[in-house]
Design a protein around this motif. Structure first.
Motif, PDB file in Angstrom:
ATOM      1  N   GLN A 113     -16.413-102.800  52.308  1.00 24.75           N
ATOM      2  CA  GLN A 113     -16.144-101.428  51.909  1.00 24.75           C
ATOM      3  C   GLN A 113     -17.144-100.435  52.504  1.00 24.75           C
ATOM      4  OE1 GLN A 113     -13.543-100.233  50.124  1.00 24.75           O
ATOM      5  NE2 GLN A 113     -12.686-102.303  50.129  1.00 24.75           N
ATOM      6  N   ASN A 160     -16.280 -97.492  54.756  1.00 23.99           N
ATOM      7  CA  ASN A 160     -15.513 -96.361  54.248  1.00 23.99           C
ATOM      8  C   ASN A 160     -16.396 -95.357  53.504  1.00 23.99           C
ATOM      9  OD1 ASN A 160     -13.082 -97.681  55.067  1.00 23.99           O
ATOM     10  ND2 ASN A 160     -13.138 -98.883  53.178  1.00 23.99           N
ATOM     11  N   LEU A 172     -12.466 -95.312  49.783  1.00 22.69           N
ATOM     12  CA  LEU A 172     -12.681 -96.657  49.262  1.00 22.69           C
ATOM     13  C   LEU A 172     -11.410 -97.218  48.641  1.00 22.69           C
ATOM     14  CD1 LEU A 172     -16.152 -96.192  47.519  1.00 22.69           C
ATOM     15  CD2 LEU A 172     -15.697 -97.608  49.525  1.00 22.69           C
ATOM     16  N   ASP A 173     -11.334 -98.538  48.588  1.00 20.83           N
ATOM     17  CA  ASP A 173     -10.260 -99.204  47.850  1.00 20.83           C
ATOM     18  C   ASP A 173     -10.310 -98.714  46.403  1.00 20.83           C
ATOM     19  OD1 ASP A 173      -8.335-101.670  47.449  1.00 20.83           O
ATOM     20  OD2 ASP A 173      -9.862-101.809  45.881  1.00 20.83           O
TER      21      ASP A 173
END
Length: 809
Positions: free
Chosen positions: A507, A510, A515-516
């Motif tokens: 992550q 990002n 982000l997820d």
């Protein structure tokens, strides 16, 4: 001008207080008495004045730093308490243990003492780099190198033993202690300038009491007069005058035998335990073997010291240098706030274990106050009885842990955007083909397994206290090791944490906005801002085993790194459910060990901490986080996954007990699976019957395993003596089995039941065959189960009928 006149003028000009002047004069006189024999009066006067001035200046600097850090930490926690949506008591609790309301997004910080202490422990173990592994016990605790470890003491004192392993361990331990001391002093912890942190001093109150005051005084005076031991005067910041030494040793005897310094927040940096300074390794070994760790306990003492230092650092960095004082002030704020809350709010805080009383219990459990025995005799009896119950009843805990932990790991992984399949795959690989590689990588990532501390890790998940080091403690510890629960527990913890580090590394490419969503939710829950994420994601990463991992050691902001590690450990508590200090405090009722009521409560709540922990983690998350539709989805998901885990546990437990699988076409089966999946254990048996499969009733369950068995056994004997009841072989066999270590060991349980306990019944009961037949009929009637290895049979007549699980007859 004499130092006395100088100090008088400074007091008069109000540059120092009278108390500071008195301390400086006492220090000067103590130093002068020590220096006079070798320097002469004039030189000793001048040298002691200079040294006293240096020490007092350093002490003044430390006091200023302490006051500043104390105020900062108090303000931080007070602000967290003010901002927490569930009130000040919950906010204060969130500084001690994981916040079960997950209010970090509102408070901006969620670091807590318990998780931070574990993270610091792993950091210290990483510095030691496995150099102490050689001295760990092996073969279920039956084998340990208790001789060559004493070479480590020699090497720490600079004596070359020719033992390369000891030399490496000594250097690593010294480096670890130095790092810990420097770190805690940076946070304002006032440590004596003349302190010596080379080795921990572990005085055993039982051994000291057994030897007696006269022997203790004589032995220490002999060492002192021989130049092997220095006795320090804490008040004078230096070596004590010779005339004062006997009195100091006598006071130390009283403090040790009364247990002073234990459970008072002293931790790994207690000046209280450093009155004595050993001038050579032989003196340390002589006195510690006789009055301390004994000949075989040095490893546990050294590793316990590492844990103690880590906990002290955590308390200091979260609550301040004088954290007891800060906690008491903050707790009063929480009490005042709680008094003004509505009845509904008060009920909610008590149900969720966030009331001011729960906060006090939690602090007492964390600081060790609850572990100090008021009566060693009572504590020994109560603890010994519970240890035997642990050894007799937890032999099949692994069978419950495998399906249950697999499901909770999946839930925790999905909630944080971590591929659950990766966690389970890493677990299998690390436990089979990559054990050494996994541990090496874990050290780099500050994820060293806690099993190196040589404690019964698995037992802590199902019991309310750490197993002791007596005979019964060693028996219980050994039995838990051979069940495999320790390996499984630490393996899953490490696999989850490593995959978490891998997810952070992925992550890191990002920005916060990209982000997820699941991972972003993790950062939000623990109060991380976009600016803080930018600081984290630029840290250099570790590449190993074909993957990238986040390196917490590369983060420049130490406080930010600490918060992240604490958050990861908090989330790991969802993957591997184990009781925290909040639960341990509740299970003890806030009562000390070694009291009649305290031991009674601990025995009644034994093995009941797991379901309580389950409710405070997964159930609370499902019921409180997100909007109503999200809560309904999470709750349904939780119920379904844990019911499946309960079903798998039931079937496995049936097979290892010689029974065919339970028919799964019955609503009662799924009701029992639902209860077992939530940690209800044998409560699930009451769905079908008034007694469990083992014959225990609800009274035995409520009073606890040991009291319940004692009540049952004495009742049967009393009835038999009165002529009102026949004492049958089956009853006697059940009572014996309840106390025999290893009787429930999962891979020998069926054979143990058939070949040992059934034969005990057969030798005593002339009608044993009818008794076995009645038991089979009861299991068929109440639970719908048959046997593949029937009671009374020397060998099984057939393999398990797996088809019965699908409703076959």
């Amino acid at each position: 001008m004499s130092i006395h006149n100088c100090l008088t003028r400074l007091v008069a000009s109000k540059r120092i207080t009278q108390k500071q002047a008195d301390d400086a004069l006492a220090l000067h006189e103590g130093l002068q008495a020590r220096l006079y024999p070798s320097m002469g009066p004039a030189s000793a006067e001048a040298a002691s004045a200079l040294e006293a001035a240096r020490v007092m200046m350093q002490a003044a600097h430390e006091r200023k730093l302490m006051a500043a850090k104390q105020a900062i930490r108090q303000a931080e926690i007070a602000n967290r308490m003010e901002l927490h949506p569930q009130g000040k008591a919950t906010g204060l609790m969130s500084a001690l243990v994981r916040d079960n309301w997950e209010g970090g997004a509102r408070t901006g910080d969620a670091i807590n003492v318990e998780s931070h202490a574990e993270a610091v422990t792993k950091k210290l173990l990483g510095i030691m780099n496995g150099t102490m592994d050689k001295y760990r016990s092996t073969m279920a605790g039956l084998r340990q190198d208790t001789e060559s470890i004493w070479n480590v003491v020699d090497e720490i004192y600079g004596v070359d033993t020719g033992d390369a392993d000891a030399k490496a361990a000594a250097q690593a331990f010294t480096d670890t202690a130095k790092y810990a001391v420097d770190r805690v002093k940076r946070e304002g912890k006032p440590l004596s300038v003349l302190e010596d942190w080379r080795l921990p001093q572990s005085w055993d109150s039982t051994q000291v009491k057994k030897a007696g005051e006269r022997a203790f005084l004589n032995d220490l005076m002999t060492e002192y007069e021989g130049g092997n031991l220095k006795v320090m005067d804490a008040g004078a910041h230096g070596e004590a005058p010779k005339a004062a030494v006997p009195g100091i040793i006598q006071n130390a005897f009283k403090d040790i035998t009364l247990g002073k310094g234990q459970g008072t927040g002293a931790g790994g940096f207690s000046n209280q335990l450093r009155i004595f300074r050993f001038e050579n390794p032989d003196t340390y070994k002589r006195l510690m073997k006789k009055y301390g760790v004994g000949s075989g306990g040095l490893f546990n003492t050294l590793m316990g010291h590492v844990q103690g230092m880590a906990k002290e650092i955590a308390f200091t960095e979260v609550l301040g240098p004088n954290y007891v004082q800060n906690f008491e002030k903050l707790l009063q704020l929480a009490r005042d706030d709680d008094a003004a809350r509505t009845v509904g709010e008060k009920v909610a805080s008590r149900i969720t274990l966030n009331s001011p009383k729960a906060v006090q219990r939690t602090f007492d459990a964390l600081s060790g106050r609850l572990g100090v025995a008021q009566s060693e005799l009572l504590a020994g009896i109560g603890g010994g009885i519970r240890n035997l119950q642990t050894a007799a009843r937890l032999g099949s805990a692994t069978i419950s842990a495998l399906p249950g932990d697999s499901m909770t790991a999946v839930l925790a992984s999905n909630y944080n955007g971590i591929p659950a399949a990766n966690v389970l795959a890493r677990l299998v690989t690390d436990l089979t083909t990559n054990r050494e590689g996994a541990e090496e990588l874990a050290r780099q990532l500050n994820l060293t397994a806690a099993t190196v501390l040589d404690t019964a890790i698995g037992t802590k998940r199902f019991d309310d206290e750490v197993i002791g080091q007596g005979v019964t403690g060693r028996i219980a510890d050994g039995l838990m090791r051979v069940t495999g629960i320790n390996v499984w527990t630490e393996g899953l913890k490490r696999a989850f944490s490593m995959e978490f580090m891998g997810a952070i590394a992925r992550q890191a490419d990002n920005t916060f906005e990209n982000l997820d969503p699941m991972f972003k939710g993790f950062l939000d829950r623990y109060g991380f801002t976009p600016e803080e994420w930018d600081k984290l994601r630029v840290a250099p990463q570790i590449e190993a085993q074909g993957a990238r991992f986040f390196d917490v050691n590369a983060v420049e902001d130490q406080r930010l790194a600490d918060r992240l590690m604490s958050a990861i450990i908090d989330e790991r508590h969802f993957a591997v459910v184990e009781p925290d200090a909040r639960i341990r405090g509740a299970m003890s009722g806030g009562l000390q060990r070694g009291t009649i009521l305290g031991e009674a409560v601990r025995s009644a709540t034994q093995f009941k901490s797991f379901p309580m922990t389950y409710m405070m983690t997964h159930l609370m998350r499902a019921l409180t986080q997100g909007n109503m539709s999200n809560r309904a989805y999470r709750t349904t998901q939780l119920i379904l996954t844990m019911t499946m885990a309960g079903a798998a546990t039931m079937q496995a437990q049936s097979l290892i007990a010689g029974r065919d699988p339970n028919p799964m076409d019955s609503p009662k089966f799924w009701a029992e699976a639902f209860i077992r999946g939530g940690g209800g254990g044998m409560l699930g048996d009451f769905v079908n019957s008034s007694v469990t499969r083992g014959g225990d009733g609800i009274t035995q369950y409520l009073t606890g395993p040991a009291p319940g068995e004692i009540i049952s056994a004495t009742g049967d004997v009393a009835q038999w003596l009165a002529g009102n009841k026949e004492l049958k072989g089956k009853t006697l066999a059940q009572h014996i089995k309840a106390w025999v270590p290893g009787s429930s060991l999962w891979y020998t349980k069926a054979a143990t039941d058939r070949l040992i306990f059934d034969n005990i019944q057969a030798m005593i009961d002339p009608n044993y065959r009818q008794s076995f037949d009645r038991y089979e009929r009861r299991m068929k009637r109440e639970f719908g189960q048959t046997f593949w290895w029937a009671p009374g049979d020397g060998l099984p007549e057939r393999a398990p009928d797996l088809g019965r699980a699908l409703g076959g007859r």
